[in-house]
Write an enzyme that holds these catalytic residues in place. Structure first.
Site, mmCIF file in Angstrom:
data_model
loop_
_atom_site.group_PDB
_atom_site.id
_atom_site.type_symbol
_atom_site.label_atom_id
_atom_site.label_comp_id
_atom_site.label_asym_id
_atom_site.label_seq_id
_atom_site.Cartn_x
_atom_site.Cartn_y
_atom_site.Cartn_z
ATOM 1 N N ASP A 1 -78.034 29.117 99.883
ATOM 2 C CA ASP A 1 -77.178 28.382 100.183
ATOM 3 C C ASP A 1 -75.795 29.136 99.626
ATOM 4 O O ASP A 1 -76.033 29.980 98.458
ATOM 5 C CB ASP A 1 -76.888 26.995 99.760
ATOM 6 N N ASP B 1 -72.789 32.735 102.465
ATOM 7 C CA ASP B 1 -72.072 33.408 103.545
ATOM 8 C C ASP B 1 -70.685 33.851 103.233
ATOM 9 O O ASP B 1 -70.115 33.141 102.424
ATOM 10 C CB ASP B 1 -72.248 32.493 105.017
ATOM 11 N N ASP C 1 -73.856 22.695 107.347
ATOM 12 C CA ASP C 1 -73.308 21.421 107.389
ATOM 13 C C ASP C 1 -72.567 20.778 108.517
ATOM 14 O O ASP C 1 -71.704 21.504 108.998
ATOM 15 C CB ASP C 1 -72.145 21.096 106.066
#
Length: 1020
Positions: free
Chosen positions: A482, A485, A533
């Site tokens: 996670d 990015d 998300d």
């Protein structure tokens, strides 16, 4: 692009009709928030060929001091390299460094002094020498691409951002690829799979790994028969109706601010680090242009793409099942949730734990250690009975955990010193990401340091800490990466590369991961993607289909989403999320908050029943899915196929973004909107069926293709899953199991929907856990079937590979055909009157007749794993036995569940005088239930019979539920001392399609009955 004369197609060929355009006045449209500016004039195309040499499958052309090389790699693939002034830049990680190519390829290269012609079975290329320009044709001679007089490859060494490619093409070609839509940001609301411009207007697309949930690739392709991959760290495609151009730098950025240069990013507070709209380039290629032409069908193109950028390694078998991701639990809640799945007989293979599995920010190396307060059992020795991994192993559950790309610099909030040991270790190793000063971790408000995964040393350091400090020993079997990015295109890839290469260095067990963005090449590191998300609600759900299909069209076949969303969802939305997610490559739900949970039993009985059916349906298709996962490794084509990939010649499929092929046999069109008659609701679902005959999986209705249908939904229930079978296919299926990892199949069903044209499928098996399949340790059998006059021929191929498969038998289910005899290799098989006996036969062969929603079905049991081909002939002429009038569910075919293991019913044979195969006992516990799935073509009132006996001296009763709604009671009279089993009948209301029938002990019933079988009439 400026400086490139326009072309248009006339009569199928490219005619040079130049449209003059002043490059100095033209501006590009806005891209990713960057406003276009006036352009510099681009360099001219290449000059004349000054030398030519042919060496096997390599053509080398000299152009002044530069070299242009064509390498024929396969009949559908050619590599082109241009190196300016003899300088060669290293490749980017887009290309697979382990790729190997055959030395001998059927081809010809001819040079008549003016034109050089390269030809294979799949394409023809003509290269004019004065100046050097290329035209590409397919195998039939159709013009595909042309480098115009001022086009083709160009490099300006004084301005590296101005290098790239320029092509002309036929008007109207539909293009795909380049980018996948993220979950947030300026592109998150885009609504088309198509890439391109119209008329003189050019649309510019940036190739970058993008915001969370997005992806990019320097790759564009068209269903007209070709694709282009550029070896590039980023870049821009500019596309009009007849032009396709690629540039390393964006024309709207001032000089030396384009993609083809080295740039640094300084992360800021929080976790969504964004330095610039234009993603920095860390692998510049200022002196070289390398691209690959892939020519042929979409299958040819994606197979070539996988050959160049790397094969997607097989995931472990458990990864094709169901995953529950969860934030905010401890080991006691984890065990309770897992036990809830097991008690209710809900299949699940993987539980993914969010951020709080770690001792994050507590003290030294907390990023790689289990949280001893929340998960103390993970710190027990591996041999300890109560070690967390051992506890999950006994429950047949794999654990995966989230990983972050940063480490804590100081454990005191708001302080930079004293440094933690991990920060000092990373500093000493030189693996801090450059330019960091005050990056605040949003979880603990402590200063953090980003690990520089771009460096091999950074990757090695991160893996060493992951192993050394107990993450894997505590029970992790995979990685949920996670927040990597927003840095550069390869940062997320390199993070997972660290974990993949580290695991492979110590173990032969397969690696699994999901990651929050994608850049082409990452797939070779056991790399899945999830869409980030996402917002709650049906609208968000519908957007996910486009995000999935746009990602797959880039070459990333493994995609998932946070099914259930960040709501929590309504019961209806929850069931629709699960039905949708069951038909995506990676099937998972995620509860992102401490006060949210996404287990089916928390959304009411109706939602539970329907959600569990979706999960079990996924497991039913497990053999089909697993064989296609092997196919992804071999061909680059995954389980989900956008409609235009499967039907490239059908213009109606060009931009379909809410339905897809689930493998070659099934068309999935899940319901992505609320049902009903209100303003925001719908009572129908539009589905487009391409050419051919299609069969409704749940209702049995048949449709001719080349049309859109309005599929009528059951507005008073949520059981509809529009799913269509392509006629002329074979689908391997199995009975659902609790865990794929621990229960490899012994019996596989081959569901045959025959046609005159031959249907084929593959049954594939291996150990499901290791990379031994790379060494030939697998078992593959090819199955084919064909309808003929009065018969159906089925060929079961001999096994290929060295793995001793667990599959012992196949049961062919020939749907819609009433057999009159069956012979295997010329030997007549014995007929069994009761079709329920076929799975339980003590011998290898036998056949029977049954009935299902598709009509009469012929069942034939044959042995699997034979080395020689078996030829099965099912004759369809003569006097056939009458198929049954009701569908019988034996006790062994019922799904038993309860609120806990102690409350779950059980199988038994312990009853005076009982001579059957087993019955269900234990329905006297509150919440205990037995469930079956009933498919019918139309709604109506149907008769149900239950063969039962009271388990006590008094009458016993239970409630009947259909699709989660109460329909009345069943009452078995007192046995009166004779212990005889009686048929208890009642009427039940069924909907068209799938129905979930449950017999449940609730508060109004004694429930103390024993059930031998449940029968439901086929006709109302």
């Amino acid at each position: 692009m400026p400086g490139l004369s326009r072309r248009k197609f006339i009569g199928g060929s490219i005619a040079a009709t130049a449209l003059a355009m002043d490059a100095s006045l033209r501006a590009f449209p806005t891209v990713s928030g960057v406003t276009g500016h006036a352009l510099d004039i681009e360099p001219a195309g290449l000059g004349n060929v000054t030398g030519c040499r042919i060496d096997g499958n390599v053509l080398l052309l000299s152009i002044s001091k530069s070299q242009l090389t064509y390498r024929i790699l396969s009949p559908h693939l050619i590599r082109v390299d241009y190196n300016h002034d003899g300088k060669v830049d290293p490749p980017t990680p887009v290309l697979d460094p382990a790729a190997e190519w055959p030395s001998m390829i059927g081809h010809s290269v001819r040079n008549d002094g003016k034109t050089i012609t390269i030809e294979t079975a799949g394409f023809r290329i003509k290269i004019s020498q004065t100046p050097c320009r290329m035209t590409v044709y397919d195998a039939k001679g159709k013009s595909l691409l042309e480098e115009g007089f001022a086009g083709g490859i160009y490099i300006d060494p004084a301005n590296p951002r101005l290098g790239g490619l320029r092509f002309s093409h036929a008007s109207g070609q539909p293009f795909y690829g380049i980018k996948a839509y993220p979950s947030v940001g300026p592109e998150s609301h885009d609504t088309s799979l198509l890439r391109g411009g119209t008329g003189s207007h050019s649309q510019v697309y940036q190739c970058d790994a993008s915001w969370g949930g997005g992806g990019g690739a320097p790759f564009v392709w068209t269903t007209d028969g070709y694709g282009i991959l550029i070896d590039s760290d980023g870049g821009f495609f500019a596309m009009s109706e007849t032009d396709l151009n690629f540039s390393y730098g964006h024309p709207g950025i001032p000089k030396h601010e384009g993609m083809n240069r080295h740039s640094k990013t300084t992360p800021t507070a929080g976790y969504a680090w964004r330095s610039k709209t234009i993603t920095p380039c860390i692998y510049p290629r200022p002196n070289s242009v390398t691209y690959f032409l892939m020519i042929g069908t979409p299958d040819d193109i994606f197979n070539s793409l996988a050959e160049v950028t790397g094969r997607a390694m097989m995931f472990p078998r458990w990864a094709t099942g169901f995953t529950n991701s969860q934030w905010g639990i401890n080991q006691y809640e984890l065990i309770d949730i897992v036990d809830g799945y097991r008690a209710r007989n809900i299949p699940i293979d993987n539980f993914a734990i969010d951020f709080d599995w770690k001792a994050w920010g507590e003290n030294n190396f907390g990023e790689f250690r289990w949280n001893e307060k929340k998960f103390p059992a993970a710190l027990l020795p591996p041999t300890h009975f109560d070690n967390l991994k051992n506890t999950m192993d006994r429950r047949q559950i794999r654990l995966t955990g989230i990983m972050k790309p940063r480490i804590i610099r100081c454990t005191t909030a708001g302080k930079l010193v004293p440094m933690t040991r991990q920060a000092l270790s990373a500093l000493k190793a030189g693996v801090w990401y450059p330019g960091q000063t005050r990056m605040v971790d949003y979880v603990r408000q402590q200063y953090a340091v980003l690990v520089n995964f771009n460096l091999p040393d950074g990757r090695r350091w991160y893996w060493q800490q992951t192993r050394r400090h107990g993450a894997m020993n505590g029970g992790l079997s995979g990685f949920w990466n996670d927040e990597a990015d927003g840095f550069n295109n390869f940062f997320f890839m390199h993070m997972q590369q660290a974990l993949y290469e580290g695991e492979r260095s110590r173990s032969d067990l397969r690696v699994w991961s999901i990651n929050r963005n994608f850049y082409l090449g990452a797939q070779r590191y056991a790399y899945g993607t999830w869409s980030g998300d996402i917002a709650p609600g049906f609208k968000s759900m519908a957007h996910q289909a486009l995000r999935m299909l746009s990602m797959i069209s880039l070459g990333q076949a493994r995609w998932s989403m946070d099914a259930g969303n960040w709501g929590p969802p309504t019961p209806e939305a929850y069931t629709r999320w699960l039905q949708f997610a069951a038909f995506v490559p990676i099937f998972r739900v995620h509860a992102p908050h401490e006060n949210s949970r996404l287990q089916p039993w928390l959304y009411g009985f109706q939602a539970q029943e329907i959600a569990v059916h979706a999960i079990r349906l996924r497991y039913t298709f497990s053999p089909y899915i697993y064989a296609l996962d092997r196919g992804l490794y071999e061909s680059g084509i995954g389980i989900v196929r956008p409609m235009m990939m499967a039907f490239p010649d059908d213009p109606q499929c060009a931009d379909l973004d809410d339905q897809w092929m689930f493998g070659p046999s099934l068309l999935a069109a899940p319901v992505l909107a609320p049902t009903g008659v209100g303003k925001e609701e719908s009572s129908t679902r539009s589905v487009y069926l391409p050419k051919g005959r299609w069969i409704d999986f749940f209702r049995g209705h048949q449709y001719m293709g080349n049309q859109s249908i309005r599929y009528r939904l059951n507005t008073d229930a949520w059981t509809d899953v529009p799913l269509f079978i392509r006629e002329g296919t074979i689908i391997p299926t199995m009975a659902p199991v609790a865990s794929l990892d621990n229960n490899p199949p012994e019996l596989v069903y081959l569901d045959v929907f025959p046609a005159i044209e031959q249907a084929t499928t593959t049954v594939y098996d291996d150990d499901g856990r290791t990379y031994a399949y790379e060494r030939g340790f697998f078992c593959r059998q090819e199955i084919s079937a064909r309808d003929g006059p009065g018969r159906c021929d089925v060929h079961i191929g001999g096994t290929i590979g060295s793995y001793d498969s667990t599959i012992q038998h196949f049961i062919i289910r020939l749907h819609g055909r009433a057999g009159t005899s069956a012979t295997l290799n010329g030997e007549t098989l014995r007929f069994e009157k009761n079709p329920n006996d076929i799975p339980r036969l003590q011998r290898d062969t036998g056949w029977s007749l049954s009935r299902d929603v598709f009509g009469t079905t012929t069942l034939v049991r044959v042995p699997a794993r034979l080395k020689t081909t078996q030829h099965l002939v099912i004759k369809l002429l003569g006097q056939s036995a009458v198929p049954p009038e009701e569908e019988v569910f034996c006790a062994q075919n019922l799904i038993l569940w309860g609120r806990s293991s102690a409350e779950r019913p059980r199988f038994s044979t312990n009853y005076p005088g009982y001579r059957g195969q087993g019955f269900i006992a234990g329905l006297d516990k509150l919440g205990a239930a037995a469930t079956c799935y009933v498919q019918r073509p139309k709604s109506g009132t149907y008769r149900m019979r239950v063969l039962a006996v009271s388990g006590a001296g008094t009458a016993s009763s239970a409630s009947v539920y259909v699709n989660g709604r109460h329909q009345g009671q069943l009452t078995v009279p007192a046995q009166n001392g004779d212990g005889r089993w009686v048929n208890v009948s009642r009427s039940i209301s069924l909907l068209a399609g799938n129905n979930i029938l449950s017999i449940l002990c609730d508060q109004d019933n004694s429930g103390n009955m024993y059930i031998d079988r449940v029968a439901v009439a086929y006709a109302p």
